[in-house]
Design an enzyme around this catalytic site. Structure first.
Site, mmCIF file in Angstrom:
data_model
loop_
_atom_site.group_PDB
_atom_site.id
_atom_site.type_symbol
_atom_site.label_atom_id
_atom_site.label_comp_id
_atom_site.label_asym_id
_atom_site.label_seq_id
_atom_site.Cartn_x
_atom_site.Cartn_y
_atom_site.Cartn_z
ATOM 1 N N ASP A 29 0.837 -1.195 0.000
ATOM 2 C CA ASP A 29 0.000 0.000 0.000
ATOM 3 C C ASP A 29 0.880 1.256 0.000
ATOM 4 O O ASP A 29 1.880 1.321 0.719
ATOM 5 C CB ASP A 29 -0.892 -0.016 1.245
ATOM 6 C CG ASP A 29 -1.900 1.115 1.272
ATOM 7 O OD1 ASP A 29 -2.754 1.166 0.379
ATOM 8 O OD2 ASP A 29 -1.816 1.949 2.192
ATOM 9 N N GLU A 59 1.498 -0.592 -5.124
ATOM 10 C CA GLU A 59 0.459 0.394 -5.407
ATOM 11 C C GLU A 59 1.182 1.734 -5.426
ATOM 12 O O GLU A 59 1.494 2.300 -4.383
ATOM 13 C CB GLU A 59 -0.627 0.404 -4.329
ATOM 14 C CG GLU A 59 -1.723 1.411 -4.661
ATOM 15 C CD GLU A 59 -2.296 2.142 -3.450
ATOM 16 O OE1 GLU A 59 -3.444 2.620 -3.549
ATOM 17 O OE2 GLU A 59 -1.605 2.247 -2.421
#
Length: 532
Positions: A206, A270
């Protein structure tokens, strides 16, 4: 522990994102859990996916749907226990399904013991060096240290009673960790090994571009774009808090850890960055294996838009010798049925875009529920919305996180949980009744069975998975792709039908996203895989 072979499995894998809270509820408390995931693994095996990616299930106050982690080595009791995780991953591996877990290294929860210790220890303490604390500006430090803005809206700094400020690029409950501190780096190396030892096959990282901030924390100097996570870029300029060169040192530390385990353990970034060239820097033999291709998800349903993104993405992949990833929906964006027009039009286009995506070389990521053709839920009551961005910007991601409909009626919670379960944590619309997995099971024309058929053909056909794309001549509003050996993909984005003969094609239809004409013509907003 079962270790699945084939170290290169990820190069053409189909990965299914499970948002655990909204996937399946085994204990009847209205919230999805790991035993719920475990109970639906046979469904995912029948769907034909190669791996699942689990959004966060760690101990968390859920200030941001679990992306505020209070304990990186444990399961939140709402989702189960470590024993439940072990059972789930064991069953998944037994079915030939790999498991990727979310890793959230840019920030923790403010409930994390390290942050609580930092608050108690006070300014200048070693405990505070785990996070991004700073003195303020102004005569008495009453102004934030710089002009950085939170991705969720508002300032990226919160002041404490002792006068110091702490950085949170997302919600105030998500303080940013200080990755210049060697202890933070050592902690996350240990977290990686903790989960790898339990058998996970990889990590989705993330905010993979966020851990390192520019030296001196300089101000941006002008307001950032307000479009959600795309606020991370100002045109083609890098902002001081994302995509700094130092982040790559972290991944060069992680890659040998991943490579030391058998079976092809991977890292997926990401990363929202300014150019394809900068995204390519995250991928390679010394860093991560993949980076999400968000351009494809954000493309308009238009032939030129799709072709431009596909060409750029494939060129980018060639730069680093790694396959690209394709994705149409996830937990942060409206479902693509709704983005493409909603209703029958949106569903027809979504099905066509899915066949296009699954025909492209590389790996594909599916978001739970898209195989049912679910639209975004737009009319949730404001008081039930939990997205932290909602109160600050009015924008909400809750509509793509509504619990899945497995069967029955809305009064049964669409069997999201057992018969005596409490209502799901977000209300499901009654209009989903014909979209439940049960309602679609025996309908050969259902979206569920379209996905099953396409994934089976993708797995079996020698032209699909890897390979190259060749564009064939076609009208401006029609895409025609040759995939060797022996497959042509046609996506008709025009206003009317077009026949394969008009395109100079003959062959046997393998699967189409909607009914073909009686003469074999391809209607508008329809895709066809043709064996040639």
């Amino acid at each position: 522990m079962t270790i699945l072979g084939n170290d290169d499995w990820w190069r053409d894998a189909v990965v299914y994102q499970v948002y655990p809270r909204s996937f399946a509820d085994a204990d009847g408390d209205g919230t999805g859990d790991l035993q719920g995931v475990r109970s639906r693994l046979p469904y995912l095996k029948a769907l034909g996916v190669d791996a699942i990616w689990l959004s966060p299930f760690y101990t968390s106050p859920l200030a941001d749907g679990g992306y505020d982690v209070a304990d990186y080595r444990d399961v939140d009791p709402r989702f189960g226990s470590l024993g439940d995780f072990d059972q789930m991953i064991g069953d998944a591996h037994g079915l030939g399904i790999r498991v990727i877990v979310d890793l959230v290294p840019n920030h923790s929860s403010d409930a994390h013991p390290r942050f609580q210790a930092a608050l108690a220890a006070g300014p200048g303490s070693p405990e505070r060096d785990w996070y991004m604390f700073s003195e303020g500006l102004g005569e008495s430090g009453e102004l934030p240290p710089n002009d950085w803005e939170s991705i969720f809206g508002g300032p990226a700094w919160t002041r404490l009673p002792d006068g110091q400020w702490y950085l949170h690029l997302f919600a105030p409950e998500q303080p940013d960790l200080n990755w210049e501190n060697p202890e933070v780096r050592a902690e996350f190396r240990d977290i990686l090994t903790f989960w790898l030892d339990r058998g996970v096959n990889g990590f989705r990282v993330d905010v993979a571009h966020g851990m390192i901030k520019a030296e001196g924390l300089p101000s941006v100097g002008r307001s950032s774009d307000e479009d959600g996570r795309q606020a991370e870029m100002l045109g083609d300029e890098l902002v001081p808090y994302f995509d700094q060169d130092g982040v790559h040192d972290i991944y060069r530390e992680w890659r040998p850890i991943l490579d030391s385990y058998p079976g092809g353990r991977i890292g997926v970034a990401e990363a929202w960055v300014a150019t394809p060239e900068r995204l390519a820097r995250y991928i390679g033999t010394e860093e991560l294996h993949q980076a999400f291709n968000f351009d494809f998800m954000m493309a308009d349903f238009h032939a030129k838009s799709f072709r431009t993104v596909i060409d750029r993405s494939l060129a980018e992949a060639e730069l680093v010798g790694a396959p690209t990833t394709w994705v149409l929906s996830n937990h942060d964006k409206w479902r693509h049925v709704t983005r493409y027009g909603d209703g029958e039009t949106g569903l027809r286009r979504a099905r066509a875009a899915t066949l296009l995506m699954l025909a492209l070389p590389g790996s594909a990521y599916l978001y739970n529920g898209e195989e049912l053709g679910l639209p975004e839920v737009l009319d949730l009551p404001d008081e039930l919305r939990e997205d932290p961005a909602f109160l600050r910007t009015g924008e909400s991601r809750d509509g793509c996180r509504v619990p899945l409909p497995w069967g029955g009626t809305v009064t049964e919670g669409f069997r999201f949980g057992p018969p005596d379960a409490v209502s799901p944590w977000l209300p499901q619309p009654a209009s989903w009744e014909p979209l439940t997995a049960e309602a679609q099971e025996d309908d050969p024309d259902s979206t569920l069975n379209l996905y099953r058929t396409a994934l089976r053909i993708r797995r079996e056909h020698p032209a699909l998975g890897g390979g190259r794309v060749e564009w064939l001549d076609s009208p401006d509003d029609v895409l025609v792709i040759a995939r060797e050996p022996g497959l042509v993909v046609v996506v008709n984005i025009s206003d009317g039908p077009i026949s394969p003969a008009e395109l100079g094609l003959t062959g046997e239809p393998l699967v189409s996203s909607g009914p073909l004409g009686a003469d074999g013509s391809i209607p508008a907003d329809t895709a066809l895989w043709l064996a040639v």
